[in-house]
Design an enzyme around this catalytic site. Sequence first.
Site, PDB file in Angstrom:
ATOM      1  N   LYS A 124      76.838  71.069  46.881  1.00  0.00           N
ATOM      2  CA  LYS A 124      76.351  70.067  45.922  1.00  0.00           C
ATOM      3  C   LYS A 124      75.400  70.767  44.968  1.00  0.00           C
ATOM      4  CE  LYS A 124      76.976  65.655  45.297  1.00  0.00           C
ATOM      5  NZ  LYS A 124      78.028  64.744  45.751  1.00  0.00           N
ATOM      6  N   ASP A 164      79.157  63.870  39.645  1.00  0.00           N
ATOM      7  CA  ASP A 164      78.429  62.939  40.534  1.00  0.00           C
ATOM      8  C   ASP A 164      77.643  62.062  39.550  1.00  0.00           C
ATOM      9  OD1 ASP A 164      77.661  62.644  43.629  1.00  0.00           O
ATOM     10  OD2 ASP A 164      75.820  62.352  42.513  1.00  0.00           O
TER      11      ASP A 164
HETATM   12  O1  2IT Z   1      79.996  62.668  46.421  1.00  0.00           O
HETATM   13  C1  2IT Z   1      81.127  63.101  46.122  1.00  0.00           C
HETATM   14  O2  2IT Z   1      82.032  63.190  46.951  1.00  0.00           O
HETATM   15  C2  2IT Z   1      81.364  63.513  44.741  1.00  0.00           C
HETATM   16  N1  2IT Z   1      80.455  63.399  43.940  1.00  0.00           N
HETATM   17  C3  2IT Z   1      82.681  64.091  44.334  1.00  0.00           C
HETATM   18  C4  2IT Z   1      82.769  65.520  44.691  1.00  0.00           C
HETATM   19  C5  2IT Z   1      84.002  66.241  44.210  1.00  0.00           C
HETATM   20  O3  2IT Z   1      84.021  67.478  44.378  1.00  0.00           O
HETATM   21  O4  2IT Z   1      84.914  65.634  43.663  1.00  0.00           O
END
Ligand code: 2IT
Length: 444
Positions: A124, A164
């Site tokens: 993340k 996100d």
């Molecule tokens: O919290 C999540 O799963 C997302 N923000 C999407 C992450 C992604 O790599 O598509």
Amino acid sequence: MDVKKILADLKEKHPDEPLFLQAVEEVLYSIKDYVEAHPKYEQHKIIERMVEPDRIFTFRVEWVDDKGEIQVNTGYRVQFNNAIGPYKGGLRFHPSVRLDTLKFLGFEQTFKNSLTTLPMGGGKGGSDFNAKGRSDNEIMRFCQAFMMELQKYIGPETDVPAGDIGVGGREIGYMYGMYKKLRRENTGVLTGKGAGWGGSILRPEATGFGAVYFVEHMLKAHNMDIKGKTVAISGFGNVAWGAVTKATQLGAKVVTISGPDGYVYDPEGFNEEKINYMLELRASNNDVVAPFADKFKSATFFAGKKPWEQKVDIAMPCATQNELRLEDAKQLIANKVTLVAEVSNMGCHADAVNEFINTKTIFAPGKAVNAGGVAVSGLEMSQNAEKLHWTGEEVDQKLHQIMSSIHENCIKYGKEGDYVNYVKGANIAGFIKVADSMIEQGVC
Ligand code: 2IT
């Protein structure tokens, strides 16, 4: 497994990371019995290894605003765990973003990605950038400056970011443009790209659609149907938009959306015009929902309030962490809510989750309910690797399969008599694959 001691050690080390500690605590208590029944996990110190991210990058992002003034933000990428595949997870741009936020999200992502059935590790990233009131050009310059540094740490086989909160198609476009320029490769290093340049059809809808498919499974498991149910949704961003769209298509009546300013209640439910207006509100960079009630006479705006005070059959928090607290849970239960599906990551405070479980209210956690988003990101990675582009029907069918498999796994590990503890089911199912992979790959 001495959960108390592990948590106390972690708290001593990271006293300023309450969100991360909250996420770890929820997982550890729900997998405790399973871990104790399988001594290999303790022998291999899997828990202690899993709560420590593989590595964390933090960097300065500087850019020039429209007035010619220099702005400084902090950028991060937390590469949490790559036992089952390349790091995968979104980028959050929001003034509240701290390392704590991204550690909690990266930890959750590791379990969620494992649940999707696809080979993706957990990561993340993001920044404390505030888009509110910023022009499109300022957003572009910030995204470019952010990518100038982030590009050093990512790649299609190592770490694949996505969106996100605060990062949608527009931001992904600006970042992808800069990545390509710097690296001279068109390898699809980000997901959530435009459908014309390597993006998957249905990625923007995937989190919300997947969440509603999961809700359908929850209802079916309890001999119910979504048709005619009233639904309270919070948020008005990409995830809320997808959930409102699919729930409405399937015959449910969505009666709320919300923003940081309050919520709107519309007893007539949503239609195409109202759904499209959500996109307009989002694109205005103002972060408010009050104008919705000015535009649609059937809607009323409640300043500073949350949708959970309305009597509904289904509650779907789609905004941000800890948005639904104990008093909200009690109010929903008193109003005889049928089920609560957490769509935002850790959208429900720990006390609220415990209240749902203790009262046997049907409740599923974000890492199961919202996994459709990252799952379609995984499908986008497959399409990019194959240099192919699948149809919307193909992607939707795969999304259906994945949500169904996640639901099955939750039942497999979460069934407690006639109650399904989806929190326990999701955490154990997500844990097993990552933990076993770590053991098989040795201490490294
Ligand atoms: O919290 C999540 O799963 C997302 N923000 C999407 C992450 C992604 O790599 O598509």
